[in-house]
Design a protein around this motif. Structure first.
Motif, PDB file in Angstrom:
ATOM      1  N   GLY A 120       0.921  -1.293  -0.120  1.00  0.00           N
ATOM      2  CA  GLY A 120      -0.036  -0.133  -0.231  1.00  0.00           C
ATOM      3  C   GLY A 120       0.881   1.172   0.041  1.00  0.00           C
ATOM      4  N   ILE A 121       2.300   1.191  -0.156  1.00  0.00           N
ATOM      5  CA  ILE A 121       2.952   2.219  -0.002  1.00  0.00           C
ATOM      6  C   ILE A 121       3.006   3.018   1.127  1.00  0.00           C
ATOM      7  N   LEU A 122       2.627   2.564   2.256  1.00  0.00           N
ATOM      8  CA  LEU A 122       2.689   3.137   3.594  1.00  0.00           C
ATOM      9  C   LEU A 122       3.762   2.877   4.152  1.00  0.00           C
ATOM     10  N   ASP A 123       4.522   1.935   3.898  1.00  0.00           N
ATOM     11  CA  ASP A 123       5.941   1.711   4.382  1.00  0.00           C
ATOM     12  C   ASP A 123       6.811   1.545   3.524  1.00  0.00           C
ATOM     13  N   ASP A 124       8.267   1.651   3.869  1.00  0.00           N
ATOM     14  CA  ASP A 124       9.046   1.393   2.835  1.00  0.00           C
ATOM     15  C   ASP A 124       9.804  -0.017   2.974  1.00  0.00           C
ATOM     16  N   TYR A 125      10.576  -0.515   2.122  1.00  0.00           N
ATOM     17  CA  TYR A 125      11.195  -1.759   2.418  1.00  0.00           C
ATOM     18  C   TYR A 125      12.732  -1.723   2.286  1.00  0.00           C
ATOM     19  N   ASP A 126      13.499  -2.863   3.019  1.00  0.00           N
ATOM     20  CA  ASP A 126      14.984  -2.636   3.036  1.00  0.00           C
ATOM     21  C   ASP A 126      15.644  -2.907   1.711  1.00  0.00           C
ATOM     22  N   SER A 127      15.179  -4.151   1.143  1.00  0.00           N
ATOM     23  CA  SER A 127      15.871  -4.663  -0.021  1.00  0.00           C
ATOM     24  C   SER A 127      14.911  -5.437  -0.790  1.00  0.00           C
ATOM     25  N   GLY A 128      15.318  -5.655  -2.093  1.00  0.00           N
ATOM     26  CA  GLY A 128      14.246  -6.441  -3.150  1.00  0.00           C
ATOM     27  C   GLY A 128      13.762  -5.350  -3.885  1.00  0.00           C
ATOM     28  N   SER A 129      12.559  -5.819  -4.655  1.00  0.00           N
ATOM     29  CA  SER A 129      11.835  -4.572  -5.459  1.00  0.00           C
ATOM     30  C   SER A 129      10.520  -4.886  -5.656  1.00  0.00           C
ATOM     31  N   TYR A 130       9.811  -3.948  -5.786  1.00  0.00           N
ATOM     32  CA  TYR A 130       8.311  -3.937  -5.756  1.00  0.00           C
ATOM     33  C   TYR A 130       7.841  -3.050  -6.862  1.00  0.00           C
ATOM     34  N   TYR A 131       7.361  -3.863  -7.979  1.00  0.00           N
ATOM     35  CA  TYR A 131       6.843  -3.067  -9.138  1.00  0.00           C
ATOM     36  C   TYR A 131       5.349  -3.165  -8.863  1.00  0.00           C
ATOM     37  N   LEU A 132       4.670  -2.056  -9.036  1.00  0.00           N
ATOM     38  CA  LEU A 132       3.022  -1.934  -8.904  1.00  0.00           C
ATOM     39  C   LEU A 132       2.571  -1.215 -10.453  1.00  0.00           C
ATOM     40  N   ASN A 133       1.922  -2.191 -11.279  1.00  0.00           N
ATOM     41  CA  ASN A 133       1.656  -1.935 -12.586  1.00  0.00           C
ATOM     42  C   ASN A 133       2.916  -1.351 -13.428  1.00  0.00           C
ATOM     43  N   GLY A 134       4.237  -2.066 -12.994  1.00  0.00           N
ATOM     44  CA  GLY A 134       5.102  -1.863 -14.054  1.00  0.00           C
ATOM     45  C   GLY A 134       5.944  -0.610 -13.509  1.00  0.00           C
ATOM     46  N   LYS A 135       5.475  -0.059 -12.451  1.00  0.00           N
ATOM     47  CA  LYS A 135       6.383   1.105 -11.800  1.00  0.00           C
ATOM     48  C   LYS A 135       7.270   0.706 -10.522  1.00  0.00           C
ATOM     49  N   LEU A 136       8.483   1.059 -10.597  1.00  0.00           N
ATOM     50  CA  LEU A 136       9.191   0.581  -9.376  1.00  0.00           C
ATOM     51  C   LEU A 136       8.895   1.409  -8.177  1.00  0.00           C
ATOM     52  N   ILE A 137       8.409   0.961  -6.877  1.00  0.00           N
ATOM     53  CA  ILE A 137       8.008   1.528  -5.661  1.00  0.00           C
ATOM     54  C   ILE A 137       9.256   1.422  -4.749  1.00  0.00           C
ATOM     55  N   LYS A 138       9.859   2.393  -4.769  1.00  0.00           N
ATOM     56  CA  LYS A 138      11.081   2.196  -3.878  1.00  0.00           C
ATOM     57  C   LYS A 138      11.622   3.549  -3.717  1.00  0.00           C
ATOM     58  N   ASP A 139      11.941   3.945  -2.217  1.00  0.00           N
ATOM     59  CA  ASP A 139      12.447   5.354  -1.861  1.00  0.00           C
ATOM     60  C   ASP A 139      11.938   6.559  -2.305  1.00  0.00           C
ATOM     61  N   LEU A 140      10.560   6.474  -2.130  1.00  0.00           N
ATOM     62  CA  LEU A 140       9.593   7.397  -2.879  1.00  0.00           C
ATOM     63  C   LEU A 140       9.558   8.641  -1.817  1.00  0.00           C
ATOM     64  N   SER A 141       9.634   9.815  -2.374  1.00  0.00           N
ATOM     65  CA  SER A 141       9.095  10.986  -1.274  1.00  0.00           C
ATOM     66  C   SER A 141       7.904  10.869  -0.674  1.00  0.00           C
ATOM     67  N   GLU A 142       7.689  11.731   0.335  1.00  0.00           N
ATOM     68  CA  GLU A 142       6.296  11.750   0.870  1.00  0.00           C
ATOM     69  C   GLU A 142       5.205  12.095  -0.079  1.00  0.00           C
ATOM     70  N   LYS A 143       5.803  13.153  -0.738  1.00  0.00           N
ATOM     71  CA  LYS A 143       4.552  13.766  -1.707  1.00  0.00           C
ATOM     72  C   LYS A 143       4.596  12.714  -2.915  1.00  0.00           C
ATOM     73  N   ASN A 144       5.587  12.056  -3.595  1.00  0.00           N
ATOM     74  CA  ASN A 144       5.143  10.866  -4.770  1.00  0.00           C
ATOM     75  C   ASN A 144       4.448   9.940  -4.295  1.00  0.00           C
ATOM     76  N   SER A 145       4.848   9.227  -2.892  1.00  0.00           N
ATOM     77  CA  SER A 145       4.100   8.246  -2.398  1.00  0.00           C
ATOM     78  C   SER A 145       2.436   8.456  -2.093  1.00  0.00           C
ATOM     79  N   ALA A 146       2.093   9.951  -1.754  1.00  0.00           N
ATOM     80  CA  ALA A 146       0.839  10.431  -1.684  1.00  0.00           C
ATOM     81  C   ALA A 146       0.271  10.375  -3.204  1.00  0.00           C
ATOM     82  N   VAL A 147       0.927  10.796  -4.089  1.00  0.00           N
ATOM     83  CA  VAL A 147       0.220  10.598  -5.333  1.00  0.00           C
ATOM     84  C   VAL A 147       0.302   9.224  -5.926  1.00  0.00           C
ATOM     85  N   TYR A 148       1.092   8.360  -5.781  1.00  0.00           N
ATOM     86  CA  TYR A 148       0.797   7.162  -5.964  1.00  0.00           C
ATOM     87  C   TYR A 148      -0.323   6.281  -5.399  1.00  0.00           C
ATOM     88  N   ARG A 149      -0.282   6.647  -3.957  1.00  0.00           N
ATOM     89  CA  ARG A 149      -1.245   6.103  -3.156  1.00  0.00           C
ATOM     90  C   ARG A 149      -2.870   6.516  -3.676  1.00  0.00           C
TER      91      ARG A 149
END
Lengths: 223, 418
Positions: free
Chosen positions: A51-80
Motif C-alpha cells: 500500500g506504499i505506506l511503508d518502505d522496505y529494506d531490500s528487494g524490489s516492488y513493481y506496481l503496474n510496472g512502476k518501481l515503488i522504492k524510496d519515494l518522497s512523501e509527496k510522490n508516495s501520496a500521489v501514487y497511493r
C-alpha cells in the motif's frame, strides 16, 4: 500487476526484528487474493509495503510496472491516491463529513473541482446503493453502510488495486457476507483486490488464499 | 487557496471545541486589544501634550542673568549685571540666523483697582513680538503694538482670569481704566494664551501685560531687559545659535566666557526634543509590551492547534493514506491557526478602536480645564501594521503544529487495527 521480489524488512525497535525475509509474490490483474497468517507473521507489514505506506529494506516492488522504492512523501501520496484504494477495519471515515464528502475526498486531493467530484462520488454511492444516505454523517449510519461508503471511497479514483485490511473485522456475520459480496462484485467488474483477514470463511470467498509464515509465503491455495 | 472544503474543515475543527477555541482566541484578542488601547492612550498623551505646547515658537531659547561666578577683566566675582535694550539690536545684527528677539521685563505683584473692585495679580512688561513667540488668543481688543512701546502709552492687556474677577461676564472692558502702580492704564485687550503648556513668568491669563518701555519707566531701571527670547530661523537649530548668543552677550558685558552661572538659558528646542524622545520611548515600550502579550497569545493558539493535531492523528493519517500531500496538510493546519488568529485579532482591533472612541467621546469631551490627553486614537498605518502582525502571528502559530502534523504517517492510522 503487483510484483514483489526478495523483499526484506527489518524493524528496529530496541532489538532488530526481521519481519519479511526475502518474500516473493506476484498478484495479477483482476485477482481477488486473501492474505492470512498468524499475528506477527508479517502480513500487515506486507500490506503496508504493497500500500506504499511503508518502505522496505531490500528487494524490489513493481506496481503496474512502476518501481515503488524510496519515494518522497509527496510522490508516495500521489501514487497511493492514483493507484491504491484502501478499505480499513474501522472504516476510517471522517466523522464530520457526509457520506458524499467522504467518498469525494480522494478526488479533492487530485484537484478535481467540487461539482465534478461530487457527481463522480454520487455515482459510486449509487453503485453501493447508498444514494439516499449521501447527506448523512457516518455516525448516522450502520457498520455495513459505513464500510460500503469506505469501499466507494476506495473505488472513486479508479485505482489499480483495492487493499482491504480486515474489512469485515468490525461487522457481524450477516453484514460481513454482504460486504464480501460487494467486494466480489467489484472484483467481477475487473478490480484487483488484496484482502488481509483472520476469518477463513471470508478468505474462502476469494480466488486465492496466500498464507504468510515467518516472513515468507507459506502456501498458496487456489479456490 | 480558496476552496470551500478546506474552509469548511477549518470551521468544523474550530467549532467542534467551542470553549477551547474561544479561550485560545481570547489570548490573541486580548493581545491585540491591549496593544491598540495602549497605543491609542500613548497617542492621546503625546497629542495632548503636543497640543498644549503647539503654537509656541519651538526653535527658540530664553536668556536671563544671574550674579557672576567668576572674576573677569578686573570685575569681582558676584557682580550683578543686566542685559540692555541695545543687546537686542546687536544680537539681531550680528547673528544672521536670528529671526527676531523678544524683550521681557518682570513686574511686581500689584493691586489692581477697577471702580469699586480690586484684585492682585502679577505684571509683565511685554512687546508685540511676545505675541509672536507665544501667541495670545485675544478675547477682546488687541495686543500691545509698536506704537504703545515707542510712545510709552499707559495701556494694558488683561489676562482672562483677571478680567473675570473685575468685570461682569460679557462686559466689554476696552477703553476703561485700571489702576495699578498708582497709574491709570487703559485696557486695550483681554487675552488668554493659546499655548497652555508653556509659561514665562506666570500664566498669561493671570497677569496684566503693559508695554515693556512703560515697565522700565515704572521700575526706573533705564533700558535694562530681564529676559531675552531669541527665535531662530526655521532652517537653523537653536542649539547652534545658543552658544553664539551667549558668547556675544558675555563679551558685551565683560562676563568670563567660562562663567556658566552668570547667563542662564532655557533652550526650548532641546526641551521639545526631550519630549519627543520621551514619547518615542513610551511608544517603543508600548510596542514591546503589546507584542509580548501578543506572543503569549500566539503560544496559546499554537498549543491548542497542537492538541487538535494530536486528537486528529487518525484523521490526518487517513487523509494521507488516501492521497493528501504533505503540503496540503501543512496548509490546512496553518490556515486553521490563521483563521482563528485573524478572527480573534480583528475582533480585538475593532474592540480596541471602539473603546478608544468611547473614551474620546464620553470621557474626554466632558472634561474641562486641564486636559493633557487628546485624540486617543490609532492612525491608519498603525492599524494596518497591527493587521499585518495578526496575520503573521496566525502563520507563526501554525508552523509548529503543522510540523507535528507532518510527523503523522499514514501508517499510524492503520497500525491500531492489527
Amino acid at each position: 500487476m503487483i510484483h514483489l521480489t526478495d523483499i526484506n524488512k527489518t524493524y528496529y525497535n530496541g532489538a532488530a526484528l526481521h519481519v519479511l525475509k526475502g518474500l516473493n509474490l506476484q498478484i495479477d490483474k483482476g485477482e481477488f487474493v486473501a492474505i492470512m497468517g498468524s499475528s506477527g507473521s508479517g502480513k500487515s507489514t506486507l500490506l503496508n509495503i504493497v500500500g506504499i505506506l511503508d518502505d522496505y529494506d531490500s528487494g524490489s516492488y513493481y506496481l503496474n510496472g512502476k518501481l515503488i522504492k524510496d519515494l518522497s512523501e509527496k510522490n508516495s501520496a500521489v501514487y497511493r491516491n492514483n493507484m491504491i484504494g484502501f478499505v480499513f477495519q474501522s472504516f476510517n471515515l471522517i466523522t464530520f463529513k457526509t457520506a458524499l464528502e467522504n467518498v469525494a475526498l480522494p478526488l479533492y486531493y487530485q484537484g478535481v473541482r467540487r461539482n465534478k467530484r461530487n457527481k463522480i462520488a454520487m455515482e459510486y454511492l449509487d453503485r453501493m446503493g447508498l444514494t439516499e444516505w449521501a447527506d448523512h454523517l457516518p455516525s448516522e449510519l450502520s457498520g455495513g453502510q459505513k464500510q460500503r461508503i469506505a469501499i466507494a471511497r476506495a473505488l472513486v479514483t479508479n485505482p489499480q488495486v483495492i487493499l482491504a485490511d480486515e474489512p469485515t473485522g468490525a461487522l457481524d456475520s450477516q453484514t460481513s457476507i454482504e460486504v464480501m459480496e460487494i467486494l466480489q462484485q467489484v472484483n467481477r467488474e475487473g478490480m484487483t483486490i488484496v484482502m488481509v483477514t483472520h476469518d477463513p470463511e471470508m478468505a474462502a470467498m476469494s480466488h486465492k488464499i496466500i498464507k504468510i509464515r515467518d516472513g515468507v509465503i507459506g502456501s498458496i491455495e487456489h479456490q | 487557496m480558496f476552496d470551500l472544503d478546506s474552509w469548511q474543515e477549518i470551521w468544523v475543527t474550530i467549532t467542534r471545541n467551542k470553549r477551547r477555541s474561544l479561550l485560545t482566541a481570547f489570548g490573541i484578542f486580548w493581545g491585540i486589544f491591549m496593544l491598540v488601547v495602549m497605543l491609542g492612550a500613548g497617542n492621546g498623551l503625546s497629542e495632548g501634550v503636543a497640543s498644549d505646547i503647539q503654537g509656541f515658537s519651538e526653535n527658540s531659547a530664553l536668556f536671563f542673568t544671574n550674579n557672576t561666578s567668576e572674576p573677569y577683566k578686573g570685575f569681582r566675582k558676584g557682580r550683578y549685571w543686566n542685559m540692555q535694550e541695545e543687546d537686542l539690536d546687536i544680537l539681531e545684527a550680528q547673528i544672521k540666523d536670528i529671526k527676531y528677539t523678544v524683550p521681557f521685563l518682570m513686574g511686581q505683584n500689584v493691586t489692581v483697582v477697577y471702580r469699586d473692585k480690586s484684585t492682585s495679580c502679577n505684571t509683565k512688561g511685554n512687546s508685540p513680538l511676545y505675541n509672536q513667540m507665544m501667541p495670545q488668543h485675544m478675547i477682546y481688543g488687541r495686543y500691545i503694538n509698536h506704537m504703545d512701546v515707542q510712545d510709552r502709552r499707559k495701556v494694558c492687556v488683561v489676562g482672562r482670569r483677571v478680567y473675570e474677577e473685575l468685570f461682569r461676564a460679557g462686559e466689554d472692558p476696552i477703553g476703561t481704566y485700571l489702576k495699578l502702580y498708582n497709574i491709570n492704564f487703559q485696557i486695550i485687550g483681554v487675552s488668554e494664551p493659546s499655548v497652555r503648556g508653556v509659561n514665562i513668568n506666570g500664566r498669561d491669563d493671570e497677569v496684566i501685560s503693559i508695554p515693556y518701555s512703560v515697565m522700565q519707566q515704572i521700575q526706573n531701571s533705564g533700558t535694562i531687559i530681564h529676559l531675552i527670547g531669541v527665535v531662530a530661523n526655521e532652517n537653523v537649530s537653536m542649539s547652534v545659535l545658543e552658544p553664539q548668543v551667549e558668547a556675544l552677550l558675555k563679551a558685551r558685558h565683560n562676563i568670563a566666557p567660562t562663567d556658566d552661572f552668570a547667563l542662564e538659558s532655557i533652550n526650548v528646542e532641546r526641551i521639545f526634543k526631550q519630549f519627543e524622545m520621551l514619547f518615542t520611548g513610551i511608544s517603543v515600550l508600548i510596542w514591546i509590551v503589546g507584542l509580548g502579550t501578543l506572543l503569549a497569545g500566539v503560544v496559546g493558539v499554537s498549543n491548542i492547534i497542537m492538541v487538535t493535531v494530536r486528537e486528529r492523528t487518525k484523521e490526518i493519517g487517513v487523509r494521507r493514506a488516501i492521497g493528501a500531500k504533505p503540503a496540503s496538510i501543512i496548509f490546512q493546519i496553518i490556515k486553521e491557526s490563521t483563521v482563528l488568529t485573524v478572527a480573534a485579532g480583528f475582533l480585538g482591533l475593532a474592540f480596541g478602536v471602539l473603546v478608544l472612541d468611547l473614551a474620546d467621546k464620553f470621557l474626554l469631551q466632558n472634561m474641562t480645564g486641564e486636559v493633557f490627553f487628546k485624540n486617543p486614537q490609532i492612525n491608519f498605518t498603525v492599524a494596518l501594521s497591527a493587521a499585518a502582525i495578526i496575520l503573521l502571528c496566525g502563520v507563526l502559530a501554525g508552523i509548529l503544529p503543522a510540523y507535528r502534523a507532518l510527523q503523522i504517517k499514514a501508517i499510524d492510522a492503520i497500525r491500531e487495527e492489527n
